[in-house]
Scaffold this motif. Structure first.
Motif, PDB file in Angstrom:
ATOM      1  N   ALA A  76     -49.916  32.060   8.254  1.00  0.00           N
ATOM      2  CA  ALA A  76     -49.765  31.671   9.668  1.00  0.00           C
ATOM      3  C   ALA A  76     -48.289  31.532  10.021  1.00  0.00           C
ATOM      4  O   ALA A  76     -47.872  31.847  11.140  1.00  0.00           O
ATOM      5  CB  ALA A  76     -50.499  30.361   9.924  1.00  0.00           C
ATOM      6  N   LYS A  77     -47.511  31.099   9.058  1.00  0.00           N
ATOM      7  CA  LYS A  77     -46.083  30.876   9.308  1.00  0.00           C
ATOM      8  C   LYS A  77     -45.256  32.152   9.152  1.00  0.00           C
ATOM      9  O   LYS A  77     -44.330  32.401   9.918  1.00  0.00           O
ATOM     10  CB  LYS A  77     -45.587  29.807   8.327  1.00  0.00           C
ATOM     11  CG  LYS A  77     -44.194  29.303   8.562  1.00  0.00           C
ATOM     12  CD  LYS A  77     -43.886  28.131   7.627  1.00  0.00           C
ATOM     13  CE  LYS A  77     -42.424  27.777   7.638  1.00  0.00           C
ATOM     14  NZ  LYS A  77     -42.108  26.744   6.625  1.00  0.00           N
ATOM     15  N   ASN A  78     -45.608  32.965   8.144  1.00  0.00           N
ATOM     16  CA  ASN A  78     -44.736  34.093   7.758  1.00  0.00           C
ATOM     17  C   ASN A  78     -45.306  35.483   8.013  1.00  0.00           C
ATOM     18  O   ASN A  78     -44.572  36.471   7.957  1.00  0.00           O
ATOM     19  CB  ASN A  78     -44.407  34.000   6.258  1.00  0.00           C
ATOM     20  CG  ASN A  78     -43.734  32.701   5.900  1.00  0.00           C
ATOM     21  OD1 ASN A  78     -42.558  32.515   6.174  1.00  0.00           O
ATOM     22  ND2 ASN A  78     -44.486  31.782   5.303  1.00  0.00           N
ATOM     23  N   GLY A  79     -46.616  35.582   8.211  1.00  0.00           N
ATOM     24  CA  GLY A  79     -47.242  36.908   8.236  1.00  0.00           C
ATOM     25  C   GLY A  79     -47.393  37.428   6.819  1.00  0.00           C
ATOM     26  O   GLY A  79     -47.060  36.737   5.840  1.00  0.00           O
ATOM     27  N   GLU A  80     -47.878  38.659   6.678  1.00  0.00           N
ATOM     28  CA  GLU A  80     -48.155  39.208   5.348  1.00  0.00           C
ATOM     29  C   GLU A  80     -46.867  39.478   4.569  1.00  0.00           C
ATOM     30  O   GLU A  80     -45.832  39.802   5.149  1.00  0.00           O
ATOM     31  CB  GLU A  80     -48.941  40.517   5.493  1.00  0.00           C
ATOM     32  CG  GLU A  80     -50.322  40.296   6.104  1.00  0.00           C
ATOM     33  CD  GLU A  80     -51.128  41.579   6.190  1.00  0.00           C
ATOM     34  OE1 GLU A  80     -52.322  41.549   5.838  1.00  0.00           O
ATOM     35  OE2 GLU A  80     -50.557  42.610   6.596  1.00  0.00           O
ATOM     36  N   GLY A  81     -46.956  39.384   3.244  1.00  0.00           N
ATOM     37  CA  GLY A  81     -45.790  39.710   2.420  1.00  0.00           C
ATOM     38  C   GLY A  81     -45.866  39.069   1.052  1.00  0.00           C
ATOM     39  O   GLY A  81     -46.908  38.555   0.639  1.00  0.00           O
ATOM     40  N   VAL A  82     -44.732  39.115   0.335  1.00  0.00           N
ATOM     41  CA  VAL A  82     -44.669  38.560  -1.026  1.00  0.00           C
ATOM     42  C   VAL A  82     -44.720  37.037  -0.949  1.00  0.00           C
ATOM     43  O   VAL A  82     -43.890  36.411  -0.272  1.00  0.00           O
ATOM     44  CB  VAL A  82     -43.390  39.029  -1.753  1.00  0.00           C
ATOM     45  CG1 VAL A  82     -43.273  38.337  -3.109  1.00  0.00           C
ATOM     46  CG2 VAL A  82     -43.397  40.546  -1.945  1.00  0.00           C
ATOM     47  N   HIS A  83     -45.697  36.458  -1.619  1.00  0.00           N
ATOM     48  CA  HIS A  83     -45.928  35.007  -1.563  1.00  0.00           C
ATOM     49  C   HIS A  83     -45.344  34.278  -2.765  1.00  0.00           C
ATOM     50  O   HIS A  83     -44.807  33.187  -2.637  1.00  0.00           O
ATOM     51  CB  HIS A  83     -47.437  34.767  -1.470  1.00  0.00           C
ATOM     52  CG  HIS A  83     -47.842  33.325  -1.454  1.00  0.00           C
ATOM     53  ND1 HIS A  83     -48.349  32.682  -2.563  1.00  0.00           N
ATOM     54  CD2 HIS A  83     -47.791  32.400  -0.460  1.00  0.00           C
ATOM     55  CE1 HIS A  83     -48.610  31.419  -2.244  1.00  0.00           C
ATOM     56  NE2 HIS A  83     -48.290  31.225  -0.983  1.00  0.00           N
ATOM     57  N   HIS A  84     -45.471  34.864  -3.963  1.00  0.00           N
ATOM     58  CA  HIS A  84     -44.919  34.221  -5.168  1.00  0.00           C
ATOM     59  C   HIS A  84     -44.718  35.242  -6.270  1.00  0.00           C
ATOM     60  O   HIS A  84     -45.230  36.358  -6.206  1.00  0.00           O
ATOM     61  CB  HIS A  84     -45.828  33.084  -5.659  1.00  0.00           C
ATOM     62  CG  HIS A  84     -47.191  33.510  -6.137  1.00  0.00           C
ATOM     63  ND1 HIS A  84     -48.271  33.696  -5.294  1.00  0.00           N
ATOM     64  CD2 HIS A  84     -47.657  33.785  -7.379  1.00  0.00           C
ATOM     65  CE1 HIS A  84     -49.331  34.055  -6.003  1.00  0.00           C
ATOM     66  NE2 HIS A  84     -48.986  34.129  -7.277  1.00  0.00           N
ATOM     67  N   ILE A  85     -43.948  34.821  -7.281  1.00  0.00           N
ATOM     68  CA  ILE A  85     -43.836  35.610  -8.501  1.00  0.00           C
ATOM     69  C   ILE A  85     -44.407  34.777  -9.644  1.00  0.00           C
ATOM     70  O   ILE A  85     -44.451  33.545  -9.554  1.00  0.00           O
ATOM     71  CB  ILE A  85     -42.390  36.033  -8.825  1.00  0.00           C
ATOM     72  CG1 ILE A  85     -41.500  34.812  -9.092  1.00  0.00           C
ATOM     73  CG2 ILE A  85     -41.821  36.876  -7.689  1.00  0.00           C
ATOM     74  CD1 ILE A  85     -40.141  35.181  -9.679  1.00  0.00           C
ATOM     75  N   ALA A  86     -44.851  35.450 -10.711  1.00  0.00           N
ATOM     76  CA  ALA A  86     -45.430  34.729 -11.850  1.00  0.00           C
ATOM     77  C   ALA A  86     -44.872  35.285 -13.147  1.00  0.00           C
ATOM     78  O   ALA A  86     -44.889  36.500 -13.376  1.00  0.00           O
ATOM     79  CB  ALA A  86     -46.949  34.862 -11.834  1.00  0.00           C
ATOM     80  N   PHE A  87     -44.390  34.368 -13.990  1.00  0.00           N
ATOM     81  CA  PHE A  87     -43.920  34.733 -15.331  1.00  0.00           C
ATOM     82  C   PHE A  87     -45.017  34.427 -16.338  1.00  0.00           C
ATOM     83  O   PHE A  87     -45.667  33.376 -16.255  1.00  0.00           O
ATOM     84  CB  PHE A  87     -42.661  33.941 -15.704  1.00  0.00           C
ATOM     85  CG  PHE A  87     -41.472  34.221 -14.833  1.00  0.00           C
ATOM     86  CD1 PHE A  87     -40.947  35.503 -14.736  1.00  0.00           C
ATOM     87  CD2 PHE A  87     -40.863  33.202 -14.114  1.00  0.00           C
ATOM     88  CE1 PHE A  87     -39.838  35.772 -13.942  1.00  0.00           C
ATOM     89  CE2 PHE A  87     -39.746  33.460 -13.319  1.00  0.00           C
ATOM     90  CZ  PHE A  87     -39.244  34.747 -13.233  1.00  0.00           C
TER      91      PHE A  87
END
Ligand code: CMX
Ligand code: CO
Length: 144
Positions: A76-87
């Motif tokens: 709702a705040k940012n629109g679609e896209g990269v949300h997080h990375i995971a190691f």
């Protein structure tokens, strides 16, 4: 020790449409899909490559299942896209404790259940240069 990029989490409004984009554009197929009620997501894991530690790297496509979920709020705040990375690590408990001792906020007291029965925790994005960062120990034992 963190030994791979386990996945990149990508938030979307329509999981089926996004899966189709990655299939049609890059030829990536769904390796696994599930609903994680605790996290409030419906997700598809697209396996990109195996890694030298016996694990693998994925794209994790995420669609919120409820309005009050973290991903719904973020979309709702940012629109679609990269949300997080995971190691990826063989020892999420040890690595989370080590990182916490360096002053980075770890969001869960104990790791929770993530994709494919993995154990996951998150580091606060405000302590990681604006990047929501997840740590993952996969359920498979091949990486040990
Ligand atoms: N990446 C970078 N920054 C982020 C962020 C993200 N994904 N999500 C929130 N933020 C930032 C916001 O922009 C905001 O910054 P400002 O204060 O400068 O505006 C700040 O963090 C607080 O954000 P918020 O919208 O008020 O959100 P909350 O504090 O309620 O929640 C967080 C943020 C990180 C605690 C929450 O998203 C969380 O618990 N995440 C971990 C769980 C999760 O993401 N689950 C879904 C994925 C499941 C999976 O990978 O399996
Ligand atoms: Co994730």
């Amino acid at each position: 020790m963190l030994t791979r990029i386990d996945h990149i989490g990508i938030a979307c409004f329509d999981l089926d449409k996004t899966v189709e984009f990655y299939r049609a554009t890059y030829g990536f197929e769904v390796f696994h899909s599930e609903v994680n009620e605790e996290q409030g997501v419906r997700e598809a894991m697209l396996k990109i490559n195996d890694t030298g530690d016996g694990g693998a790297s994925y794209l994790q496509l995420l669609e919120p299942t409820r309005e009050d979920s973290t991903v719904a709020k973020w979309l709702a705040k940012n629109g679609e896209g990269v949300h997080h990375i995971a190691f990826g690590t063989a020892d999420v408990d040890g690595d989370a404790a080590d990182i916490k001792s360096k002053g980075v906020r770890v969001l869960y007291d104990e790791p929770r259940i993530g994709s494919m029965g993995s154990r996951i925790t998150f580091l606060h994005p405000k302590d990681c240069g604006g990047v929501l960062t997840e740590l993952v120990t996969s359920a498979t034992t091949t990486e040990h």
